[in-house]
Design an enzyme around this catalytic site. Structure first.
Site, PDB file in Angstrom:
ATOM      1  N   GLY A 123      -7.458   9.115  10.790  1.00 42.03           N
ATOM      2  CA  GLY A 123      -7.680   9.241  12.232  1.00 42.03           C
ATOM      3  C   GLY A 123      -8.789  10.211  12.614  1.00 42.03           C
ATOM      4  CE  LYS A 149      -2.881   2.744   3.024  1.00 41.93           C
ATOM      5  NZ  LYS A 149      -3.444   2.874   4.366  1.00 41.93           N
ATOM      6  CB  ALA A 172      -8.122   7.410   5.619  1.00 44.51           C
ATOM      7  N   GLY A 173     -10.665   7.573   7.642  1.00 45.37           N
ATOM      8  CA  GLY A 173     -11.808   8.404   8.006  1.00 45.37           C
ATOM      9  C   GLY A 173     -13.018   7.620   8.463  1.00 45.37           C
ATOM     10  CG  ASN A 215      -5.203   0.802  11.719  1.00 48.36           C
ATOM     11  OD1 ASN A 215      -5.395   0.091  12.703  1.00 48.36           O
ATOM     12  ND2 ASN A 215      -4.006   1.237  11.413  1.00 48.36           N
ATOM     13  CB  THR A 216      -8.028   4.747  14.039  1.00 55.34           C
ATOM     14  OG1 THR A 216      -6.948   5.071  13.215  1.00 55.34           O
ATOM     15  CG2 THR A 216      -7.850   5.381  15.393  1.00 55.34           C
TER      16      THR A 216
END
Ligand code: SF4
Lengths: 369, 255
Positions: B158, B97, B184-185, B206-207
């Protein structure tokens, strides 16, 4: 506008006054916002905010978890020399002190490096005093190359340099610097630095920018609490961080909160930073700069440090010694400051895990070559 | 039952991709993978420590899960290429990635460097998944350069703000021939469901999982959300095609 020009605009006394005027209305407003401005920062640093510490803490914690996850990065300091030409009146390495001066040999440095590596440390902060003849650029460059064999990330806390010098050190393998302004109040700065190169306020203030221009990816700044009125110092330091963050987008900015403690026989600070106010400043930093790193060193006691872990700290020193050759030498030299947390890396890691956080040893890979 | 998502010759039934960062303990990674059924997980090479067994994150990822090393820390195409090569040598496989970030404040990807890196790495036999700011002309160039999929951001890394770039991602879904994986987001399972319902081929979370109070359960929740969103998308597709091919057109009476 350069940050030096910004600083000139502010009179620390006026800042203290403005912060003093903040009421709980401004504090509440700041707490309700996502993006904080300078006035909000003042509100959070005020006495009015003292009654809202828990609320600030809850918000700080959730922002930290959001941006950094449930992790904390570890590093260890490595002192290689305590020679210094400056006379910072608050420092144990000050040239007028008759302490034993020491410069580690390559073998000694390697021994310290091996020891720290075996403890699991992968990020190292190399420190010296300011002595251009004893620890010249070429020597630092060689030491950095040596350390890079043991650590994927080496940052430095040595003397301020020109951009060109930082480029040379970057080539040798450095990826970050720590440089504290010590005190943002210009007149106090002048008083506590009676002689030596460090007297040049502007050169020191612009050090982070010269490092950023040289392409160092990580910059840690701070004000040394104890030398000047606390709230205005915290305010200016946070503004400095914000300025750097906006201007050097490709550099990670982080903050430390070093403070001079009252040690019998040591330098006694005019403006003591209490534990409570320390926490308030840490929280204000986090809310004002949600994405910046916050570092806590072993200057703080183990208990206090452990409690800070859930409040927004992202970087923690471990197994720290602040004397030259402190890890492996039998004959101990004088430390730069008394450390208050003398636990081993293993113990610190255990506490971090107990707090529900993951200790991160390695967070960098060399890609420069 | 639909066939899986094909990436680099591998088929993925579970369309939730996960990440290794930010967990409070590395042990939770394996548990989360098991609960969510995620078959691909991204990992920052900068955090891989091959010299320490306990600290080596790879030890916590079961063999049936495909590694997606990312180039976190890279600021130029050259650096991304170097990281990809180190990852491949370290045994992380051929997937990569590309994450090239020159802005540490909002962590926005540098689209230009990402395109350069994609060219170089695809040529070198990597299965390249570039992480970008959604932009159609760029996506087309990435396809041409050999990207295996495109990973547009939903909002800043994040930020947990959900799919703020919806319109732009919809354009990519409409016009690109390679899979679109929203990255993301995504802060909640409902965001993930929304992305899948729009027609994204997969999402990377992820987060929102790793920093959750209970990451194992949250991983499972995301997995359901992704399945639900995908199912809704497929249902809409069949509905539309059935109606378009209806034997008696709605206006057939107009002679
Ligand atoms: S603070 Fe630094 S520059 Fe000042 S005396 Fe101590 S070692 Fe020297």
């Amino acid at each position: 506008m350069t940050f030096f020009e910004t600083i000139k605009k502010f009179d620390p006394e006026d800042i203290e006054k403005s912060i003093g005027k903040m009421s709980f209305v401004e504090v509440k407003r700041a707490l309700a916002k996502n993006k904080l401005n300078e006035l909000d920062l003042m509100a959070l640093l005020s006495t009015a905010a003292q009654d809202h510490l828990e609320e600030m803490a809850q918000k700080a914690r959730s922002l930290t978890v959001q941006y950094f996850g449930r992790t904390v990065s570890l590093y260890a300091p490595l002192y290689i020399s305590n020679h210094c030409i400056n006379e910072c009146i608050y420092c144990g390495f000050n040239r007028s002190h008759t302490i034993t001066r020491k410069l580690l040999t390559h073998e000694e440095i390697e021994r310290e490096a091996r020891f720290l590596n075996a403890q699991g440390i992968r990020h190292i902060l190399l420190l010296t005093g300011e002595a251009h003849k004893i620890t010249p650029l070429e020597m630092l460059s060689d030491v950095i190359k040596l350390l890079r064999k043991y650590f994927p990330s080496v940052s430095i806390e040595v003397y301020p340099m020109d951009t060109e010098d930082y480029r040379i050190l970057k080539k040798a393998g450095v990826d970050g610097i720590t440089v504290y302004q010590e005190v943002y109040d210009t007149s106090i700065y002048d008083k506590v630095h009676p002689a030596g190169r460090k007297k040049n306020y502007k050169y020191r203030l612009e050090t982070p920018e010269r490092a950023a221009k040289a392409g160092l990816r990580y910059i840690n700044i701070g004000t040394l609490f104890g030398l000047a009125p606390v709230r205005s110092e915290a305010f200016l330091c946070a503004l400095h961080a914000k300025y750097l963050e906006n201007r050097y987008l490709d550099t990670e900015i982080s903050l430390s909160i070093p403070r001079i403690r009252n040690i019998p026989g040591g330098y006694s600070p005019d403006f003591l930073l209490s534990d409570r106010l320390f926490v308030q400043i840490l929280l204000a930093y986090r809310l004002f700069l949600p994405r910046s790193g916050i570092t806590v060193s072993t200057r703080e006691t183990s208990d206090f440090r452990d409690n800070l872990l859930n409040l927004g700290v992202t970087r923690f020193s471990a197994g720290s010694h602040t004397e030259v050759g402190g890890y492996t030498e039998d004959e101990q030299s004088v430390p730069q400051f008394e450390i208050s947390d003398s636990r081993s890396v293993e113990e610190i890691v255990r506490v971090i895990r107990e707090k529900g956080l993951q200790p991160i040893f390695k967070d960098w890979e060399d890609i420069s070559q | 039952m639909e066939s899986g998502l094909i990436l680099g010759g591998k088929s993925f039934t579970n369309r939730l991709f996960t990440g290794t960062g930010k967990f409070r303990s590395k042990k939770l990674i394996s548990k989360m993978l098991e609960a969510s059924g995620s078959e691909m997980i991204t990992i920052a090479l900068r955090r891989v420590d091959l010299t320490s067994k306990e600290e080596n994150i790879l030890e916590y990822i079961p063999d049936n899960v495909t590694l997606l090393p990312n180039t976190s820390g890279a600021r130029t195409a050259g650096e991304a290429v170097r990281i990809a090569n180190i990852a491949r040598e370290a045994g992380c496989g051929n997937f990569i990635k590309i994450e090239i970030i020159t802005d540490m404040k909002y962590l926005m990807p540098d689209n230009e460097e990402t395109l350069n890196a994609t060219r170089l790495l695809a040529e070198d036999g990597f299965i390249v998944l570039p992480y970008i700011n959604p932009d159609l002309p760029l996506a087309k160039k990435l396809e041409e350069a050999g990207a295996a999929a495109i990973m547009p951001l939903g909002s800043a890394i994040g930020s947990n703000r959900g799919i703020r770039t919806r319109e732009l991602i919809e354009i990519l879904i409409d016009c690109c021939s390679v899979p679109i994986i929203v990255d993301a987001g995504i802060g909640k399972p409902s965001h993930a469901a929304a992305a899948m319902e729009m027609g994204a081929d997969a999402v990377l979370v992820n987060t929102a999982i790793s920093a959750a109070h209970d990451p194992v359960r949250m991983g499972e929740a995301f997995s359901y959300a992704v399945k639900a969103g995908r199912m809704a998308f497929l249902a809409k597709l069949t509905e539309e095609s059935k109606e378009a091919n209806a034997s008696s057109p709605l206006t057939g009476f107009l002679r």
